[in-house]
Design an enzyme around this catalytic site. Structure first.
Site, PDB file in Angstrom:
ATOM      1  CD  GLU A   1      -2.698  -1.221   2.474  1.00  0.00           C
ATOM      2  OE1 GLU A   1      -3.932  -1.271   2.453  1.00  0.00           O
ATOM      3  OE2 GLU A   1      -2.035  -1.330   3.504  1.00  0.00           O
TER       4      GLU A   1
ATOM      5  CB  CYS B   1       3.183   7.512   3.131  1.00  0.00           C
ATOM      6  SG  CYS B   1       3.747   6.353   4.387  1.00  0.00           S
TER       7      CYS B   1
ATOM      8  CB  CYS C   1       7.708  -4.766   9.290  1.00  0.00           C
ATOM      9  SG  CYS C   1       9.054  -3.967  10.189  1.00  0.00           S
TER      10      CYS C   1
ATOM     11  CB  CYS D   1       6.915  -1.817  16.815  1.00  0.00           C
ATOM     12  SG  CYS D   1       8.535  -1.415  16.130  1.00  0.00           S
TER      13      CYS D   1
ATOM     14  CB  CYS E   1       3.548  -1.232  14.370  1.00  0.00           C
ATOM     15  SG  CYS E   1       3.559  -1.006  12.587  1.00  0.00           S
TER      16      CYS E   1
ATOM     17  N   GLY F   1       7.025  -1.702   6.500  1.00  0.00           N
ATOM     18  CA  GLY F   1       8.406  -2.168   6.398  1.00  0.00           C
ATOM     19  C   GLY F   1       9.407  -1.276   7.093  1.00  0.00           C
ATOM     20  CD  GLU F   2      13.689   0.057   9.899  1.00  0.00           C
ATOM     21  OE1 GLU F   2      12.857   0.519  10.674  1.00  0.00           O
ATOM     22  OE2 GLU F   2      14.564   0.769   9.363  1.00  0.00           O
TER      23      GLU F   2
ATOM     24  CB  CYS G   1       1.373   6.272  11.040  1.00  0.00           C
ATOM     25  SG  CYS G   1       1.976   7.696  10.231  1.00  0.00           S
TER      26      CYS G   1
HETATM   27  N1  SAH Z   1       9.601   0.990  10.043  1.00  0.00           N
HETATM   28  C1  SAH Z   1       9.820   2.377  10.024  1.00  0.00           C
HETATM   29  C2  SAH Z   1       8.925   3.125   9.051  1.00  0.00           C
HETATM   30  C3  SAH Z   1       7.506   2.674   8.979  1.00  0.00           C
HETATM   31  S1  SAH Z   1       6.513   2.916  10.421  1.00  0.00           S
HETATM   32  C4  SAH Z   1       9.707   2.958  11.409  1.00  0.00           C
HETATM   33  O1  SAH Z   1       9.278   2.250  12.325  1.00  0.00           O
HETATM   34  O2  SAH Z   1      10.078   4.113  11.582  1.00  0.00           O
HETATM   35  C5  SAH Z   1       6.228   4.692  10.311  1.00  0.00           C
HETATM   36  C6  SAH Z   1       5.850   5.341  11.640  1.00  0.00           C
HETATM   37  O3  SAH Z   1       4.522   4.994  12.029  1.00  0.00           O
HETATM   38  C7  SAH Z   1       6.749   4.923  12.788  1.00  0.00           C
HETATM   39  O4  SAH Z   1       7.123   6.034  13.556  1.00  0.00           O
HETATM   40  C8  SAH Z   1       5.828   4.010  13.566  1.00  0.00           C
HETATM   41  O5  SAH Z   1       6.253   3.864  14.869  1.00  0.00           O
HETATM   42  C9  SAH Z   1       4.515   4.702  13.411  1.00  0.00           C
HETATM   43  N2  SAH Z   1       3.364   3.887  13.760  1.00  0.00           N
HETATM   44  C10 SAH Z   1       3.240   2.538  13.790  1.00  0.00           C
HETATM   45  N3  SAH Z   1       2.020   2.178  14.188  1.00  0.00           N
HETATM   46  C11 SAH Z   1       1.331   3.313  14.431  1.00  0.00           C
HETATM   47  C12 SAH Z   1      -0.008   3.588  14.851  1.00  0.00           C
HETATM   48  N4  SAH Z   1      -0.877   2.622  15.070  1.00  0.00           N
HETATM   49  N5  SAH Z   1      -0.370   4.880  14.994  1.00  0.00           N
HETATM   50  C13 SAH Z   1       0.505   5.878  14.715  1.00  0.00           C
HETATM   51  N6  SAH Z   1       1.760   5.689  14.297  1.00  0.00           N
HETATM   52  C14 SAH Z   1       2.168   4.408  14.160  1.00  0.00           C
HETATM   53 FE1  SF4 Z   2       8.010  -1.203  13.890  1.00  0.00          FE
HETATM   54 FE2  SF4 Z   2       8.071   0.396  11.717  1.00  0.00          FE
HETATM   55 FE3  SF4 Z   2       8.079  -2.275  11.455  1.00  0.00          FE
HETATM   56 FE4  SF4 Z   2       5.887  -1.071  12.313  1.00  0.00          FE
HETATM   57  S1  SF4 Z   2       6.815  -0.815  10.296  1.00  0.00           S
HETATM   58  S2  SF4 Z   2       6.794  -2.959  13.155  1.00  0.00           S
HETATM   59  S3  SF4 Z   2       6.750   0.602  13.521  1.00  0.00           S
HETATM   60  S4  SF4 Z   2       9.657  -1.026  12.405  1.00  0.00           S
END
Ligand code: SAH
Ligand code: SF4
Length: 341
Positions: free
Chosen positions: A89, A102, A109, A113, A116, A156-157, A330
């Protein structure tokens, strides 16, 4: 055979030189595919027949298909199907300063976390460079307006798909291609420390955002598995290095999770941690997901947290909310499409 959308201009120049051609051919090809949007070599009228035949043997025009589009006032979410059937997406947002996209960098991923949704699906594979480029190109063609900003904050990271990420940035940044200025590109990482150093040394001049989300290791390790590998101190050192090398201000992203990381002490500790670093905190109201463990902090709590940081002279913003109606916000990506469309 290589996907033409995945090759950097420098590598394409090398290809031509190795084939006894002039390197300006690479500029011509870039202009055809990124400016005039042609989808075959046959349409390239300034390239001779022999060379076209040679190119056809070495490159192909890969594609990703838009299979669903959801629209809200200032947001559009695109679901793409890749050539192997996987789905990803992208989200496009209309701001007063331009249009941003975005994009996703992986299918699933592995960072896991806790809060997420994107990370609930384990990594299936990295996206190819071309699959990242095509997200931008396809959306830009669909909306018929120029995309001005790219954030790599979808599924993804990005630092876990590092080499493809670097090529992607070089391609979209190239002045003969999509031409997104480096200052308009932001990479967000959960904090893979060695890659932060390497990224600084690449001198790409792009913005770096760090998903910090907690001011100490105890708390951060509870919500972000990666903190067991790379500690906050290591991140801070790496960030300082990034700033010293690039002169760019770094963003610390901080999701507000009710009762977990959003109290006064957390704010004070955060301020102490980053004081004096050329950075700013982007407070992100948490988008609730199917995971009931986490709730969004109240607006009052968010504004109190903001006020404390301000008082401590920390640059801070609260992220404007986009896309929750289309689950394009996000951390909400992928949630609805896990079982296919
Ligand atoms: N993997 C990378 C980039 C993708 S996640 C990273 O973690 O930075 C992009 C952002 O969205 C990150 O800051 C992540 O912590 C945040 N994010 C994840 N789940 C979220 C949620 N449910 N609400 C708001 N932000 C969220
Ligand atoms: Fe964590 Fe970013 Fe991966 Fe979500 S996309 S699990 S916030 S590293």
């Amino acid at each position: 055979m290589q996907n033409i959308y995945g090759i950097t201009k420098t590598n394409l120049e090398e290809y031509f030189i190795n084939n006894n051609e002039k390197k300006f051919r690479a500029t011509q090809i870039y202009e055809w595919i990124y400016r005039k949007n042609v989808k075959s070599f046959d349409e390239m009228s300034n390239i001779n027949k022999d060379l076209i035949n040679k190119l056809k043997k070495d490159f192909y025009f890969g594609n990703i298909d838009i299979i669903k589009k959801q629209e809200d006032k200032l947001v559009k979410k695109y679901l793409f199907s890749l050539s192997d059937g996987n789905k990803i997406e992208s989200v496009v947002m209309y701001h007063d300063y331009g249009i941003s996209i975005c994009i996703s960098s992986q299918i699933g991923c592995n960072m896991g976390c806790a809060f997420c949704e994107s990370g609930r699906l384990k990594k299936v594979r990295n996206l190819q460079t071309s699959e990242m480029v095509l997200q931008v190109l396809k959306v830009q063609n669909d909306i018929k307006e120029r995309i001005s900003h790219i954030v790599i904050m979808g599924i993804g990271e990005p630092f876990d798909n590092y080499n493809n990420l670097l090529d992607f940035i070089k391609i979209v940044n190239n002045p003969y291609g999509i031409e997104i200025g480096s200052r308009h590109i932001t990479v967000s990482t959960s904090g893979i420390v060695p890659k932060i150093y390497d990224f600084a040394d690449q001198n790409l001049g792009v913005n770096l955002a760090i998903s910090l989300h907690a001011p100490n290791d105890l708390l951060r390790s509870k919500i972000m598995k990666i903190n067991k590998v790379y500690k906050i101190d290591d991140i801070i050192k790496a960030v300082k290095y990034y700033i010293s090398k690039t002169n760019r201000r770094v963003t610390f992203e901080y999701i507000m999770l009710d009762g977990i990381n959003d109290n006064k002490e957390n704010a004070i500790e955060l301020a102490k941690l980053i004081k004096g670093i050329n950075s700013y905190v982007n407070i992100i109201p948490y988008n609730e997901t199917n995971n009931l463990e986490f709730k969004r902090s109240s607006t009052l709590k968010i504004s109190k947290f903001y006020d404390i940081l301000k008082k401590e002279n920390i640059n801070v913003t609260i992220r404007k909310e986009f896309g929750s109606k289309v689950s394009g916000a996000c951390g909400q990506l992928r949630a609805e499409n896990q079982g296919g469309v």
